[in-house]
Each structure stands twice: as structure tokens, then as C-alpha cells.
Design a protein around this motif. Structure first.
Motif, PDB file in Angstrom:
ATOM      1  N   ASP A 211      -5.691  -4.579   1.488  1.00 33.91           N
ATOM      2  CA  ASP A 211      -7.073  -4.964   1.807  1.00 33.91           C
ATOM      3  C   ASP A 211      -7.472  -6.272   1.122  1.00 33.91           C
ATOM      4  N   GLY A 212      -6.534  -7.213   1.089  1.00 32.17           N
ATOM      5  CA  GLY A 212      -6.819  -8.528   0.540  1.00 32.17           C
ATOM      6  C   GLY A 212      -6.786  -8.633  -0.966  1.00 32.17           C
ATOM      7  N   LYS A 213      -6.546  -7.524  -1.647  1.00 34.42           N
ATOM      8  CA  LYS A 213      -6.504  -7.511  -3.104  1.00 34.42           C
ATOM      9  C   LYS A 213      -5.053  -7.419  -3.599  1.00 34.42           C
ATOM     10  N   TYR A 214      -4.818  -7.963  -4.780  1.00 32.81           N
ATOM     11  CA  TYR A 214      -3.486  -7.961  -5.383  1.00 32.81           C
ATOM     12  C   TYR A 214      -3.421  -6.871  -6.445  1.00 32.81           C
ATOM     13  N   TYR A 215      -2.565  -5.902  -6.199  1.00 35.02           N
ATOM     14  CA  TYR A 215      -2.366  -4.801  -7.131  1.00 35.02           C
ATOM     15  C   TYR A 215      -1.148  -5.128  -7.995  1.00 35.02           C
ATOM     16  N   PHE A 216      -1.389  -5.304  -9.278  1.00 30.57           N
ATOM     17  CA  PHE A 216      -0.327  -5.617 -10.231  1.00 30.57           C
ATOM     18  C   PHE A 216      -0.067  -4.362 -11.057  1.00 30.57           C
ATOM     19  N   MET A 217       1.202  -3.928 -11.083  1.00 31.22           N
ATOM     20  CA  MET A 217       1.564  -2.688 -11.754  1.00 31.22           C
ATOM     21  C   MET A 217       2.664  -2.958 -12.777  1.00 31.22           C
ATOM     22  N   TRP A 218       2.736  -2.096 -13.780  1.00 31.93           N
ATOM     23  CA  TRP A 218       3.742  -2.280 -14.829  1.00 31.93           C
ATOM     24  C   TRP A 218       3.980  -0.960 -15.556  1.00 31.93           C
ATOM     25  N   SER A 219       4.981  -0.960 -16.436  1.00 28.84           N
ATOM     26  CA  SER A 219       5.293   0.213 -17.243  1.00 28.84           C
ATOM     27  C   SER A 219       4.825   0.002 -18.672  1.00 28.84           C
ATOM     28  N   GLU A 220       4.392   1.094 -19.290  1.00 22.04           N
ATOM     29  CA  GLU A 220       3.941   1.089 -20.680  1.00 22.04           C
ATOM     30  C   GLU A 220       4.751   2.097 -21.482  1.00 22.04           C
ATOM     31  N   GLY A 221       4.863   1.854 -22.782  1.00 24.70           N
ATOM     32  CA  GLY A 221       5.578   2.782 -23.643  1.00 24.70           C
ATOM     33  C   GLY A 221       7.050   2.451 -23.751  1.00 24.70           C
ATOM     34  N   GLY A 222       7.814   3.372 -24.330  1.00 31.28           N
ATOM     35  CA  GLY A 222       9.246   3.163 -24.531  1.00 31.28           C
ATOM     36  C   GLY A 222      10.088   3.891 -23.499  1.00 31.28           C
ATOM     37  N   TRP A 223      11.037   3.187 -22.900  1.00 26.05           N
ATOM     38  CA  TRP A 223      11.809   3.784 -21.793  1.00 26.05           C
ATOM     39  C   TRP A 223      12.746   4.891 -22.245  1.00 26.05           C
ATOM     40  N   THR A 224      13.137   4.915 -23.513  1.00 23.02           N
ATOM     41  CA  THR A 224      14.071   5.953 -23.970  1.00 23.02           C
ATOM     42  C   THR A 224      13.362   7.237 -24.379  1.00 23.02           C
ATOM     43  N   GLY A 225      12.046   7.198 -24.489  1.00 15.05           N
ATOM     44  CA  GLY A 225      11.314   8.370 -24.949  1.00 15.05           C
ATOM     45  C   GLY A 225      10.545   9.065 -23.848  1.00 15.05           C
ATOM     46  N   PRO A 226       9.784  10.090 -24.219  1.00 15.84           N
ATOM     47  CA  PRO A 226       9.029  10.846 -23.217  1.00 15.84           C
ATOM     48  C   PRO A 226       7.754  10.156 -22.757  1.00 15.84           C
ATOM     49  N   ASN A 227       7.262   9.213 -23.563  1.00 16.63           N
ATOM     50  CA  ASN A 227       5.970   8.591 -23.265  1.00 16.63           C
ATOM     51  C   ASN A 227       6.154   7.257 -22.556  1.00 16.63           C
ATOM     52  N   TYR A 228       6.432   7.338 -21.282  1.00 16.28           N
ATOM     53  CA  TYR A 228       6.611   6.166 -20.436  1.00 16.28           C
ATOM     54  C   TYR A 228       5.646   6.339 -19.280  1.00 16.28           C
ATOM     55  N   PHE A 229       4.894   5.308 -18.946  1.00 16.29           N
ATOM     56  CA  PHE A 229       3.823   5.438 -17.969  1.00 16.29           C
ATOM     57  C   PHE A 229       3.803   4.231 -17.033  1.00 16.29           C
ATOM     58  N   VAL A 230       3.076   4.374 -15.933  1.00 15.56           N
ATOM     59  CA  VAL A 230       2.802   3.248 -15.045  1.00 15.56           C
ATOM     60  C   VAL A 230       1.297   3.029 -15.010  1.00 15.56           C
TER      61      VAL A 230
END
Length: 320
Positions: A211-230
Motif C-alpha cells: 500500500d505504498g509503504k516500505y516495511y523494514f524488518m530485522w532480527s533482534e537478540g542472539g541467534w544461538t539462544g532462545p531469545n531471537y525475534f523479528v
């Protein structure tokens, strides 16, 4: 006789039901950092082969007509065809241009400008490869704006301009690719790499337009652990500015942990959005024991992304 037929039907019913959904993970094996794409009438997924860096020297791809049945395409690229790469090939991003397929990848996990490695480009005539080195050297081999040259994503804007969005170590850059993907076009101010790092950013960039908007997404936290998010933000251009909105992919400790490093694919005909990501099965402690999964992604009336429910069932059959 009728009773026996009923028993057989009852026993086969779960198999029939299962065949109508993808299940998660969607294919066997340790695979992470998946990028999903649509070429023609086929879904494609390009993941990292999740292993120790010294063993992570090739990539496989997977294709499907319906998100249910997946075909494996083995070793579409490996270090034998990329002479400067010797380990840790990961986080592929692919785009189609002028009848060719360009696969961008990270290699060697460089920790400083003194090491050989960074972001490379390979090219092929078919989505399944084989892919050959496009440049004979990395496309990005230095730390600009403190961003480690990894986790690249190729974004095509609505005006046809291609951008490379990348970065680890909590910094993200965007650069304008030239027409043959051999280098970059400087911005009007003379710079080549602009930093667009939003709050909370760690790695794993992805961008799409809705809808004409730019959605920028990324990962947060540490990839080797349980706390990884988008998490994500919305802007008016690929250069932002991007103000963090919040997390949309989190953990469900009854299903899996470490859910992150994702991509998004859109079935335009049915207007269905899917998030493809990796996660770690319950009980797995090895950092490389990650599997590729898919779930439905939806939006609210204001265009904000609803929190994604991670499932064991995956998604329903969906042809293009």
C-alpha cells in the motif's frame, strides 16, 4: 466389510489432513536464514545450511508449487565455485534480472577489514543453478558505518532501482546497486553506504512494499539462544527514516524457540502473506540445530503487522 473400510478410512484420515498443510518444519534437515521467492508459478526457498562454519561451505535450495510438497535442489553453490570463500557461506538473497538469477551471499565471517571475505554475488541461468562467481571477489569486503558485511537482502524498488540492504553487529546499511550488480551507484551527496539502523536492530534485514509503504524488518537478540525475534518499522522510502514499531515473531516455548531471521512472500492472486523463518526445536541446545518453517502473516485495518502465531501445522495448500 463396511466396518473394515471405515477403519481403513479412519486410519488414513490423519495422513490426508496432514497433506493439506505444510507442517513445520516444511522440509527435513538443519536449515536457517531462509529467503522465500516466487519465480513464475513456483515458490522457492534459499536457506543457509546450518552447520559449523568450517562445514558451511555450500547451499541447497527448495521449490514447491503449493507450499506443501518441496523438492530439494542440492549444492546450487559451493566454495569450489567461489575461490575467495572458504567457510561460513550463509544468508542467501536472490533476485531475477534480465533473464538471469543473482544469488547474494555472505562468506568467511570476517571480523575486520584485514580479512578476505564479506558479501559476494553469484549468477545462474536457472533458479536452481548452478551458480558461478559473478565478480571473482566480494562485492562488499569492508566495514562501512561499523556494519559487518553479512545478512544481505536485495530489494527492488517500484521504480526498478535495486538496493543492497545488509549488516550485522547492530548496524544496517543500504546501497544502490548498479545495473549489472558489479558495484554501486553513489547517492547525490557522494556517499555509497547509508546507515538506516533502527532501534533494536541486530541483523537479518528484509524489506517489502505494501500500500505504498516500505516495511523494514530485522532480527533482534542472539541467534544461538532462545531469545531471537523479528521486529519491524514502516517508512515512506527505502532509506527511511524507520522508527521501530515492535516485534511480530516471538517464542512459543511449547512449540519452538529462537524464531527469527526471516523473509516474507506474497501470493498476490489470493492476497496471502507468509513469513518464512527458522527456529530451534524444543530440547535442542546446539546453536546450529535450526529448521525452516512457514506461517501466515496478517495485517490489521491500519496496515500494522499482527503478531505471528508460530505453529506445528504451518500453512494450507496455496498454489500461485
Amino acid at each position: 466389510m463396511k466396518l473394515n473400510r471405515f477403519i481403513i478410512f479412519f486410519l488414513l484420515l490423519p495422513l490426508f489432513v496432514q497433506a493439506q498443510t505444510s507442517g513445520n518444519p516444511i522440509f527435513p534437515g538443519w536449515y536457517a536464514d531462509p529467503e522465500a521467492q516466487i519465480f513464475g508459478k513456483t515458490y522457492w526457498i534459499y536457506p543457509t545450511y546450518s552447520a559449523k562454519y568450517k562445514e558451511q561451505v555450500f547451499m541447497d535450495a527448495f521449490s514447491s508449487k503449493d507450499l506443501i510438497t518441496w523438492k530439494k535442489h542440492e549444492r546450487i553453490i559451493d566454495t569450489a565455485s567461489i575461490k575467495w570463500a572458504n567457510k561460513a557461506m550463509w544468508a542467501p538473497s536472490i533476485t531475477q534480472k534480465d533473464g538471469k538469477y543473482y544469488l547474494f551471499f555472505g562468506a568467511n565471517d570476517i571480523q575486520s577489514d584485514k580479512e578476505v571475505g564479506g558479501i559476494g554475488v553469484a549468477v545462474a541461468d536457472k533458479p536452481e543453478g548452478p551458480y558461478k562467481d559473478h565478480l571473482g571477489k566480494p562485492l562488499v569486503d569492508k566495514f562501512y558505518n561499523k556494519a559487518q558485511p553479512i545478512d544481505q537482502f536485495v530489494f527492488k524498488d517500484k521504480d526498478g532501482q535495486y538496493y543492497l540492504i545488509y549488516g550485522g553487529w547492530s548496524h544496517c546499511n543500504i546501497a544502490k546497486l548498479n545495473k549489472d550488480f558489479t558495484g554501486f551507484i553513489p547517492y547525490p551527496d557522494g556517499t555509497t553506504f547509508k546507515e538506516i539502523t533502527p532501534e533494536g536492530y541486530t541483523e537479518g534485514s528484509f524489506m517489502f512494499i505494501k500500500d505504498g509503504k516500505y516495511y523494514f524488518m530485522w532480527s533482534e537478540g542472539g541467534w544461538t539462544g532462545p531469545n531471537y525475534f523479528v521486529a519491524y518499522a514502516i517508512g515512506d522510502s527505502p532509506l527511511g527514516p524507520f522508527k521501530r514499531i515492535g516485534r511480530i515473531l516471538t517464542q512459543d516455548h511449547t512449540i519452538a524457540r529462537g524464531a527469527g531471521h526471516h523473509s516474507v512472500v506474497h501470493n498476490e492472486k489470493k492476497d496471502l502473506w507468509y513469513i518464512v523463518y527458522h527456529r530451534r526445536p524444543i530440547g535442542e541446545t546446539d546453536g546450529n540445530h535450526r529448521v525452516t518453517c512457514i506461517d501466515l502473516m496478517t495485517f490489521d485495518k491500519d496496515g500494522l503487522i499482527n503478531p505471528v502465531k508460530i505453529t506445528k501445522e504451518g500453512v494450507k495448500k496455496s498454489k500461485l
